[in-house]
Scaffold this active site. Structure first.
Site, short mmCIF file in Angstrom:
data_model
loop_
_atom_site.label_atom_id
_atom_site.label_comp_id
_atom_site.label_asym_id
_atom_site.label_seq_id
_atom_site.Cartn_x
_atom_site.Cartn_y
_atom_site.Cartn_z
CB CYS A 1 -49.72 2.63 89.74
SG CYS A 1 -49.50 3.91 90.86
CD GLU B 1 -53.49 9.76 89.76
OE1 GLU B 1 -53.95 10.47 88.95
OE2 GLU B 1 -52.22 9.65 89.95
CG ASN C 1 -50.94 -1.59 90.95
OD1 ASN C 1 -52.29 -1.77 91.46
ND2 ASN C 1 -50.14 -0.49 91.03
CD GLU D 1 -53.07 5.06 99.25
OE1 GLU D 1 -52.84 5.64 100.43
OE2 GLU D 1 -54.35 4.49 98.87
CG LEU E 1 -54.54 6.67 95.86
CD1 LEU E 1 -54.53 7.25 94.50
CD2 LEU E 1 -54.14 7.82 96.74
CE LYS F 1 -58.59 7.04 87.21
NZ LYS F 1 -58.81 6.08 88.04
P1 NAD Z 1 -46.52 12.54 93.13
O1 NAD Z 1 -45.34 12.72 92.18
O2 NAD Z 1 -47.61 12.84 92.61
O3 NAD Z 1 -46.05 13.01 94.55
C1 NAD Z 1 -44.62 13.00 95.18
C2 NAD Z 1 -44.33 14.33 95.79
O4 NAD Z 1 -43.15 14.10 96.61
C3 NAD Z 1 -44.47 15.51 95.01
O5 NAD Z 1 -45.24 16.64 95.56
C4 NAD Z 1 -42.93 15.96 95.08
O6 NAD Z 1 -42.73 17.25 95.20
C5 NAD Z 1 -42.57 15.29 96.50
N1 NAD Z 1 -41.18 15.11 96.84
C6 NAD Z 1 -40.07 14.63 95.89
N2 NAD Z 1 -38.91 14.73 96.60
C7 NAD Z 1 -39.07 14.97 97.75
C8 NAD Z 1 -38.31 15.24 98.93
N3 NAD Z 1 -37.18 14.83 98.81
N4 NAD Z 1 -38.79 15.61 99.87
C9 NAD Z 1 -40.34 16.03 100.32
N5 NAD Z 1 -41.21 15.86 99.29
C10 NAD Z 1 -40.64 15.28 97.87
O7 NAD Z 1 -46.51 10.84 93.47
P2 NAD Z 1 -47.65 10.11 93.89
O8 NAD Z 1 -48.87 9.81 92.66
O9 NAD Z 1 -48.39 10.56 94.94
O10 NAD Z 1 -47.03 8.64 94.20
C11 NAD Z 1 -46.18 8.42 95.28
C12 NAD Z 1 -46.00 7.21 95.62
O11 NAD Z 1 -47.27 6.31 95.95
C13 NAD Z 1 -45.27 6.53 94.47
O12 NAD Z 1 -44.30 5.50 94.80
C14 NAD Z 1 -46.41 6.10 93.69
O13 NAD Z 1 -46.07 4.74 92.98
C15 NAD Z 1 -47.18 5.25 94.78
N6 NAD Z 1 -48.65 5.39 94.40
C16 NAD Z 1 -49.51 5.99 93.50
C17 NAD Z 1 -50.88 6.11 93.19
C18 NAD Z 1 -51.30 6.99 92.30
O14 NAD Z 1 -52.35 6.61 91.76
N7 NAD Z 1 -50.81 8.05 91.86
C19 NAD Z 1 -51.38 5.00 93.88
C20 NAD Z 1 -50.79 4.10 94.77
C21 NAD Z 1 -49.30 4.20 95.03
#
Ligand code: NAD
Length: 461
Positions: A273, A162, A219, A158, A160, A334
């Site tokens: 990230c 935020e 990144n 991903e 994206l 941000k």
């Molecule tokens: P987040 O913490 O916002 O969301 C993760 C979700 O997973 C939470 O809602 C949590 O409750 C849930 N979760 C945890 N354990 C679980 C389980 N066993 N079963 C089901 N659900 C479970 O994280 P995010 O920001 O969405 O990031 C997710 C991934 O994407 C990470 O690896 C991150 O590095 C990557 N990522 C994030 C972004 C960003 O801008 N936030 C951008 C690109 C990639």
């Protein structure tokens, strides 16, 4: 297509919502029941409490119970699924390596259920989480250890940002898909059919390992570019008289090979990230004996940049924080988000408190509530000294100094408010260069200290 999304955070919820817009049947699962209940209301405020993304609530309202469903029972929804997207948190360990605890727990849970499914049609388990290069094999081994039949693994990182996640999910720069076989590529092509032959959006098919590496390299390049401007461009403006950082930036980025994005000097890049991904890549490369000096420098420049204006206030502006009241504007990493992960404000506030500030008056248009969780006084008694305000004006009134730590638009027009509420030689530390008319403030004997410029106005004693 029937799609299951595991983890409904910033990545998972946006992905689930936008996939449902394209007419897929999407069922989102999370082990945090309160989150699912909030999302199922379709109410903007309930959703924003957990994931604050412009436009997300209206997509959810549009598709909920028609294409988009939320479920707390993974077993009940897994039957007949074509693809499962893993959108789990992958936070950093103390040594920078990636903590796969949440990811592994979800993968084990999923694998046990997949092994017991009745319908043995091909299913692809897709990593959207940012996971170390080689993690598709790790996932494959988990599936194999449970005896899951007819399942493939894929990497679909991903990208994206935020604050603009919905717009970017609808119209990404690229979609990267790493699979091992044509059958799995075909499933992903159906998921992303609107992008496959798009004239402007790159749809790249490659190996899972390459896809995983693309995410880390992308990144890391972005953070390195930001660090270059903060560690080199800004320093030239701060140390060499008569250098105008804005003109320097414009002159350099007028070359079409050099990006404007990332050239605006700041008090560092935060968010969930950049820091963790570069730290993870350093850790991964060390394991294969690759020199990581360049990446370490990018990381270190960025970390110190978050807080260095506080040090400059002491050494260059002669300001003493002991017993002072300091306003901090911009708590999230941000604008347009309430996400506090790795926000520069964390280091700023910790540093101010460490240097003896008596009180912090804090304000963020979206993140006051999440900041209260971050600065929980049960973790650090000094956080009791933080008071939260509903407006920038209330936060500035009665303070001795101001730190602007994020780029919320409303901070741009603050010079009149400062003049109204704070008497010179009030110190303004501008981490985002948000006060374009700073010269007026200097004329009135305020002290202005910005990233990329020498201290301006009176020096404190
Ligand atoms: P987040 O913490 O916002 O969301 C993760 C979700 O997973 C939470 O809602 C949590 O409750 C849930 N979760 C945890 N354990 C679980 C389980 N066993 N079963 C089901 N659900 C479970 O994280 P995010 O920001 O969405 O990031 C997710 C991934 O994407 C990470 O690896 C991150 O590095 C990557 N990522 C994030 C972004 C960003 O801008 N936030 C951008 C690109 C990639």
């Amino acid at each position: 297509m029937k799609i299951v999304v595991l983890g409904t955070g910033y990545v998972g919820l946006v992905h689930a919502a936008v996939c449902s817009e394209y007419g897929h049947e999407v069922i989102a699962y999370d082990n945090d029941v309160a989150k699912l209940e909030a999302f199922a209301t379709g109410q903007a405020r309930e959703i924003a409490n957990h994931v604050n993304e412009p436009g997300l609530d209206s997509v959810i309202r549009e598709t909920i119970d028609r294409y988009l469903y939320f479920s707390t029972d993974l077993k009940a929804i897994i039957e007949g699924t074509d693809a499962v997207f893993m959108c789990l948190p992958t936070p950093p360990n103390l040594d920078g390596s990636t903590n796969l605890t949440f990811y592994d727990a979800a993968a084990e849970h999923l694998a046990a259920l997949l092994a017991a499914r009745k319908d043995k049609r091909r299913i692809v388990v897709v990593n959207k989480s940012t996971v170390p290069i080689g993690s598709a094999r790790h996932l494959e081994n988990i599936l194999k250890s449970h005896g899951v039949e007819n399942a493939g693994v894929a990497s679909n990182p991903e990208f994206l940002a935020e604050g603009t996640a919905v717009a970017q999910a609808r119209r990404p720069d690229r979609v990267v898909v790493g699979c091992d076989c044509e059958e799995d590529f075909n499933i992903l092509r159906r998921v992303y059919s609107q992008f496959v032959n798009h004239v402007r959006i790159k749809y790249l098919e490659t190996t899972p390992e390459t896809a995983e590496a693309i995410k880390y390299v992308a990144n890391t390049v972005l953070l390195t570019y930001i660090s270059f401007w903060n560690g080199v461009g800004a320093k030239i403006g701060e140390k060499i008289p008569n250098v105008n950082i804005n003109d320097l930036r414009i002159g350099v980025t007028s070359d079409e090979r050099i990006s404007t994005w990332g050239s605006f000097v700041s008090n560092g890049a935060g968010g969930s990230c950049f820091g963790k991904d570069i730290a993870s890549l350093i850790n991964q490369l060390r394991k294969v004996n690759v020199s990581t000096k360049m990446l370490e420098a990018s990381y270190e420049v960025n970390e110190y940049q978050k807080v260095y204006l506080v040090d400059r206030a002491i050494t260059e502006a002669g300001f003493k924080f002991n017993n002072k009241t300091v306003t901090v504007l911009g708590l999230a990493f941000k604008k347009h988000t309430n996400d506090m992960r790795d926000a520069s404000s964390i280091k700023v506030i910790e540093s101010l408190l460490g240097k003896g500030a008596a009180k912090i008056k804090a304000y963020d248009p979206l993140a006051n509530e999440s900041a209260k969780c971050e600065f929980d006084p049960s973790k650090n008694i000094l956080f009791d000294k933080i008071e939260y305000f509903d407006t920038a004006k209330d936060a500035i009134a009665g303070s001795d100094a101001l730190f602007i730590s994020s780029d919320c638009e409303e901070f741009r027009g603050l010079s009149r408010t400062i003049e109204e509420l704070a008497r010179p030689p009030y110190l303004i530390m501008d981490g985002r260069r948000m006060i374009p008319d700073y010269a007026d403030l200097m004329d009135k004997q305020y002290t202005y200290l910005a990233v990329g410029a020498m201290v301006m106005g009176p020096v404190h004693n």
